[in-house]
Scaffold this motif. Structure first.
Motif, PDB file in Angstrom:
ATOM      1  N   THR A  23       0.857  -1.181   0.000  1.00 12.29           N
ATOM      2  CA  THR A  23       0.000   0.000   0.000  1.00 12.29           C
ATOM      3  C   THR A  23       0.894   1.231   0.000  1.00 12.29           C
ATOM      4  O   THR A  23       2.077   1.163   0.378  1.00 12.29           O
ATOM      5  N   PRO A  24       0.369   2.391  -0.409  1.00  7.77           N
ATOM      6  CA  PRO A  24       1.190   3.613  -0.383  1.00  7.77           C
ATOM      7  C   PRO A  24       1.741   3.921   1.012  1.00  7.77           C
ATOM      8  O   PRO A  24       2.891   4.346   1.151  1.00  7.77           O
ATOM      9  N   GLU A  25       0.923   3.698   2.035  1.00  6.94           N
ATOM     10  CA  GLU A  25       1.358   3.996   3.400  1.00  6.94           C
ATOM     11  C   GLU A  25       2.495   3.063   3.839  1.00  6.94           C
ATOM     12  O   GLU A  25       3.462   3.494   4.468  1.00  6.94           O
ATOM     13  N   TYR A  26       2.387   1.798   3.491  1.00  9.02           N
ATOM     14  CA  TYR A  26       3.427   0.826   3.816  1.00  9.02           C
ATOM     15  C   TYR A  26       4.707   1.174   3.060  1.00  9.02           C
ATOM     16  O   TYR A  26       5.807   1.174   3.627  1.00  9.02           O
ATOM     17  N   ALA A  27       4.574   1.478   1.767  1.00  8.10           N
ATOM     18  CA  ALA A  27       5.736   1.847   0.955  1.00  8.10           C
ATOM     19  C   ALA A  27       6.413   3.088   1.510  1.00  8.10           C
ATOM     20  O   ALA A  27       7.647   3.166   1.555  1.00  8.10           O
ATOM     21  N   ARG A  28       5.620   4.054   1.964  1.00  5.03           N
ATOM     22  CA  ARG A  28       6.189   5.286   2.515  1.00  5.03           C
ATOM     23  C   ARG A  28       7.038   4.988   3.751  1.00  5.03           C
ATOM     24  O   ARG A  28       8.127   5.555   3.923  1.00  5.03           O
ATOM     25  N   ALA A  29       6.563   4.088   4.583  1.00  6.56           N
ATOM     26  CA  ALA A  29       7.331   3.721   5.778  1.00  6.56           C
ATOM     27  C   ALA A  29       8.627   3.021   5.405  1.00  6.56           C
ATOM     28  O   ALA A  29       9.689   3.282   5.989  1.00  6.56           O
ATOM     29  N   VAL A  30       8.573   2.132   4.410  1.00  7.42           N
ATOM     30  CA  VAL A  30       9.767   1.394   3.987  1.00  7.42           C
ATOM     31  C   VAL A  30      10.787   2.335   3.350  1.00  7.42           C
ATOM     32  O   VAL A  30      11.978   2.312   3.685  1.00  7.42           O
ATOM     33  N   PHE A  31      10.333   3.188   2.447  1.00  8.45           N
ATOM     34  CA  PHE A  31      11.250   4.144   1.817  1.00  8.45           C
ATOM     35  C   PHE A  31      11.886   5.058   2.864  1.00  8.45           C
ATOM     36  O   PHE A  31      13.074   5.388   2.783  1.00  8.45           O
ATOM     37  N   GLY A  32      11.091   5.474   3.840  1.00  9.30           N
ATOM     38  CA  GLY A  32      11.619   6.339   4.886  1.00  9.30           C
ATOM     39  C   GLY A  32      12.714   5.658   5.692  1.00  9.30           C
ATOM     40  O   GLY A  32      13.739   6.277   6.020  1.00  9.30           O
ATOM     41  N   SER A  33      12.518   4.389   6.000  1.00  4.29           N
ATOM     42  CA  SER A  33      13.516   3.640   6.756  1.00  4.29           C
ATOM     43  C   SER A  33      14.831   3.535   5.993  1.00  4.29           C
ATOM     44  O   SER A  33      15.921   3.722   6.556  1.00  4.29           O
ATOM     45  N   TYR A  34      14.737   3.245   4.699  1.00  4.39           N
ATOM     46  CA  TYR A  34      15.952   3.108   3.904  1.00  4.39           C
ATOM     47  C   TYR A  34      16.617   4.463   3.644  1.00  4.39           C
ATOM     48  O   TYR A  34      17.848   4.537   3.545  1.00  4.39           O
ATOM     49  N   ALA A  35      15.824   5.513   3.523  1.00  2.00           N
ATOM     50  CA  ALA A  35      16.414   6.850   3.376  1.00  2.00           C
ATOM     51  C   ALA A  35      17.210   7.215   4.627  1.00  2.00           C
ATOM     52  O   ALA A  35      18.293   7.805   4.544  1.00  2.00           O
ATOM     53  N   ASN A  36      16.685   6.844   5.797  1.00  5.00           N
ATOM     54  CA  ASN A  36      17.416   7.093   7.043  1.00  5.00           C
ATOM     55  C   ASN A  36      18.695   6.261   7.097  1.00  5.00           C
ATOM     56  O   ASN A  36      19.755   6.758   7.502  1.00  5.00           O
ATOM     57  N   LEU A  37      18.598   4.995   6.696  1.00  5.12           N
ATOM     58  CA  LEU A  37      19.758   4.112   6.754  1.00  5.12           C
ATOM     59  C   LEU A  37      20.879   4.601   5.841  1.00  5.12           C
ATOM     60  O   LEU A  37      22.049   4.648   6.245  1.00  5.12           O
ATOM     61  N   HIS A  38      20.529   4.948   4.616  1.00  2.00           N
ATOM     62  CA  HIS A  38      21.537   5.316   3.624  1.00  2.00           C
ATOM     63  C   HIS A  38      21.782   6.827   3.554  1.00  2.00           C
ATOM     64  O   HIS A  38      22.614   7.269   2.771  1.00  2.00           O
ATOM     65  N   ARG A  39      21.032   7.588   4.365  1.00  2.00           N
ATOM     66  CA  ARG A  39      21.177   9.049   4.393  1.00  2.00           C
ATOM     67  C   ARG A  39      21.039   9.637   2.991  1.00  2.00           C
ATOM     68  O   ARG A  39      21.822  10.481   2.565  1.00  2.00           O
ATOM     69  N   SER A  40      20.031   9.168   2.294  1.00  2.00           N
ATOM     70  CA  SER A  40      19.804   9.566   0.907  1.00  2.00           C
ATOM     71  C   SER A  40      18.741  10.657   0.841  1.00  2.00           C
ATOM     72  O   SER A  40      18.010  10.894   1.814  1.00  2.00           O
TER      73      SER A  40
END
Length: 276
Positions: free
Chosen positions: A123-140
């Motif tokens: 879902t868009p909400e689930y995807a948003r949470a996943v993308f946010g986590s990886y953006a934090n991890l990779h500082r992208s």
């Protein structure tokens, strides 16, 4: 980093060293305005050259015509291992766009995930949470909304009728709180709905099932020409016959352990019930 990838990087370094003949490493570094350590790392395969690095190297060593050859070697190397650091330098949206190209080229898809819901079913909400986590991890760059929109647009392929998606996931995915619990509840409802799609065959591997292989990282098979394997530091894009055949064997072993239809629905309902 795969052995094949490292060997290719070392081979590229050896070619760079050949082109440097007649110059010391220090002299070349001075011409390029680099640290001598960079020259050494590129020649020994301890650092991956960029396209601009190779073009500069060819020119500085007096072999400008070699630039095309070096770039072809780099592209072959990059086609196997694409570091997240490089892929996410401009954010998540370009990564999604690159994947869309592969989806458009393919008709039959197989996916395995053991830790989170496959992107095509998020879902868009689930995807948003996943993308946010990886953006934090990779500082992208946090182009999360754009990435979510790109993924949502690609999901229209689920309804086109000219593609087939066979998705396998471990039951652990249903309980993995990689997002707020209310978002996970909505995601489970979405999975229950997916079971009715003609273009999607969704299989879940229950806890306690005897497996031929231990659950590992996620991967996608695009027809029988390309495998994209997800790792923490990079994605591996593998298109050689032996690698594709290996992942097809892994896939078939996992497929044998999966349940479908009503049995899969019961697993989703049980996980959903725990969130009430």
């Amino acid at each position: 980093m795969s052995t094949d990838f490292q060997q290719a990087r070392v081979a590229l370094g050896a070619r760079l060293r050949e082109l440097r003949a007649g110059l010391t490493g220090r002299e070349l570094a001075d011409r390029l305005g680099w640290q001598q350590s960079k020259v050494s790392k590129l020649e020994t395969g301890r650092q991956t050259a960029t396209a601009s690095d190779l073009a500069a190297w060819a020119k500085a060593t007096g072999h400008p015509a070699a630039a095309e050859e070096l770039e072809a070697r780099r592209k072959t190397l990059e086609s196997r291992s694409r570091s997240w650091r490089r892929q996410l330098a401009a954010g998540h949206r370009p990564v999604q766009d690159a994947l869309t190209v592969e989806y458009e080229r393919s008709k039959n898809f197989r996916a395995w995930q053991s830790a989170m819901v496959v992107g095509m079913l998020q879902t868009p909400e689930y995807a948003r949470a996943v993308f946010g986590s990886y953006a934090n991890l990779h500082r992208s760059p946090r182009d999360i909304d754009e990435a979510v929109r790109a993924r949502a647009q690609r999901q229209s392929m689920l309804y086109s009728g000219d593609r087939a998606f066979h998705v396998l996931m471990w039951e652990a995915v249903l309980y993995s709180a990689v997002c707020p619990l209310n978002v996970l509840a909505g995601q489970l409802d979405r999975l229950a709905g997916v079971l009715g799609l003609d273009t999607v065959k969704l299989g879940l591997i229950p806890f306690g099932t005897v497996l031929k292989l231990p659950p590992a990282g996620g991967f996608w098979l695009y027809d029988e020409r390309l495998v994209i394997v997800e790792e923490w530091h990079a994605e591996s894009w593998l298109d050689d016959v032996d690698s594709v055949a290996l992942y097809l064997r892994v896939w078939r072993g996992l497929e044998d352990a999966a349940v479908y239809g009503a049995a899969a629905h019961r697993l989703i309902a049980r996980a959903r019930g725990r969130l009430k």
